[in-house]
Design a protein around this motif. Structure first.
Motif, PDB file in Angstrom:
ATOM      1  N   ILE A 158     -11.497 -69.607   9.781  1.00 13.18           N
ATOM      2  CA  ILE A 158     -11.821 -68.191   9.626  1.00 13.18           C
ATOM      3  C   ILE A 158     -13.226 -68.027   9.039  1.00 13.18           C
ATOM      4  CG2 ILE A 158     -11.204 -66.055   8.426  1.00 13.18           C
ATOM      5  CD1 ILE A 158      -8.289 -66.989   8.514  1.00 13.18           C
ATOM      6  N   LEU A 159     -13.553 -68.879   8.070  1.00  9.26           N
ATOM      7  CA  LEU A 159     -14.879 -68.821   7.452  1.00  9.26           C
ATOM      8  C   LEU A 159     -15.973 -69.101   8.477  1.00  9.26           C
ATOM      9  CD1 LEU A 159     -16.612 -68.583   4.882  1.00  9.26           C
ATOM     10  CD2 LEU A 159     -16.271 -71.047   4.538  1.00  9.26           C
ATOM     11  N   PHE A 160     -15.748 -70.092   9.329  1.00 12.75           N
ATOM     12  CA  PHE A 160     -16.726 -70.408  10.364  1.00 12.75           C
ATOM     13  C   PHE A 160     -16.854 -69.258  11.374  1.00 12.75           C
ATOM     14  CE2 PHE A 160     -15.843 -75.081   9.465  1.00 12.75           C
ATOM     15  CZ  PHE A 160     -17.053 -75.261   8.814  1.00 12.75           C
ATOM     16  N   MET A 161     -15.745 -68.645  11.704  1.00 13.17           N
ATOM     17  CA  MET A 161     -15.752 -67.568  12.700  1.00 13.17           C
ATOM     18  C   MET A 161     -16.535 -66.351  12.228  1.00 13.17           C
ATOM     19  SD  MET A 161     -11.809 -67.799  14.107  1.00 13.17           S
ATOM     20  CE  MET A 161     -11.985 -66.348  15.147  1.00 13.17           C
ATOM     21  N   ILE A 162     -16.533 -66.089  10.925  1.00 14.81           N
ATOM     22  CA  ILE A 162     -17.245 -64.911  10.428  1.00 14.81           C
ATOM     23  C   ILE A 162     -18.667 -65.255   9.959  1.00 14.81           C
ATOM     24  CG2 ILE A 162     -15.095 -63.812   9.711  1.00 14.81           C
ATOM     25  CD1 ILE A 162     -15.740 -64.551   6.844  1.00 14.81           C
TER      26      ILE A 162
END
Length: 236
Positions: A158-162
């Motif tokens: 999720i961190l990478f996606m945002i």
């Protein structure tokens, strides 16, 4: 020089711990341990055992763990900065973020290596006598930490996606806000908060000498700095 001094301090502390006894009165502690029994007729219970252990325990384990933590952390940082050709504070601008594919791959590799490191750490503590024979198996904390590591992989995704979309790579990780826009301030506060958490956990790992997890959380510090730099320079 700084990391060399820290390494020497950690080495001295670790060596000093080797000369110490685990307990102020080893014979009394052995007697207490012999009296512990799982049966209801035991002369001394588990609670009394831990109380006796706490009152008789020296700082040997604390010095050993802190010394090892300082040695590992300073050694890792020295090698990292050496490969980055950093000799002075000004040279820190040479430390740059990786390309997304490498950053993601290396992050998951380092993070999932925690499965191996937690087993090594618990086995080390068991061999050192940190857990008495009647204590629960190390399987319980091993499973709990393993589940936490696997669940955190989702949070990392999720961190990478945002964070990665529209962000820049290959930029210096130590950057300042150039424009006080809402977007920059938001990302600054967001990653400063995450960096505070990873730095705090890095300190905890060093203090308790949690061996391989020092590497894991030092890399998490690098990751947060890299993602922060990528977002703060995305419009440059």
């Amino acid at each position: 020089m700084f990391f060399f001094c820290v390494f020497l301090s950690g080495t001295a502390l670790w060596i000093y711990s080797l000369s110490m006894e685990y307990y102020t009165d080893p014979a009394k502690m052995e007697e207490v341990a012999r009296q512990v029994d799982l049966s209801p007729e035991s002369k001394i219970g588990r609670v009394e055992y831990w109380e006796a252990r706490k009152s008789l325990e020296t700082n040997k384990r604390k010095y050993m763990d802190l010394g090892a933590g300082l040695m590992i952390a300073s050694g890792l940082l020295f090698v990292f900065l050496l490969f980055q050709r950093v000799k002075t504070v000004r040279d820190l601008s040479r430390v740059r973020s990786l390309k997304p594919i490498w950053l993601i791959g290396l992050t998951y590799f380092v993070w999932l290596s925690g499965h191996f490191w937690i087993q090594c750490y618990l086995n080390f503590r068991q061999s050192r006598g940190d857990f008495p024979w009647f204590a629960d198996s190390i399987l319980i904390p091993l499973v709990e930490v393993s589940i936490l590591i696997d669940f955190s992989c989702i949070l990392l995704l999720i961190l990478f996606m945002i964070s990665l979309p529209n962000s820049r790579s290959g930029v210096p990780i130590f950057v300042r806000i150039r424009r006080c826009s809402f977007s920059n301030i938001f990302w600054e506060l967001f990653f400063d908060g995450l960096l505070f958490v990873t730095l705090y956990l890095s300190g905890i790992m060093i203090y308790y000498g949690v061996h391989g997890f020092i590497l894991v959380f030092l890399f998490m510090d690098y990751l947060m700095l890299s993602l922060r730099a990528g977002k703060l320079t995305e419009n440059d």
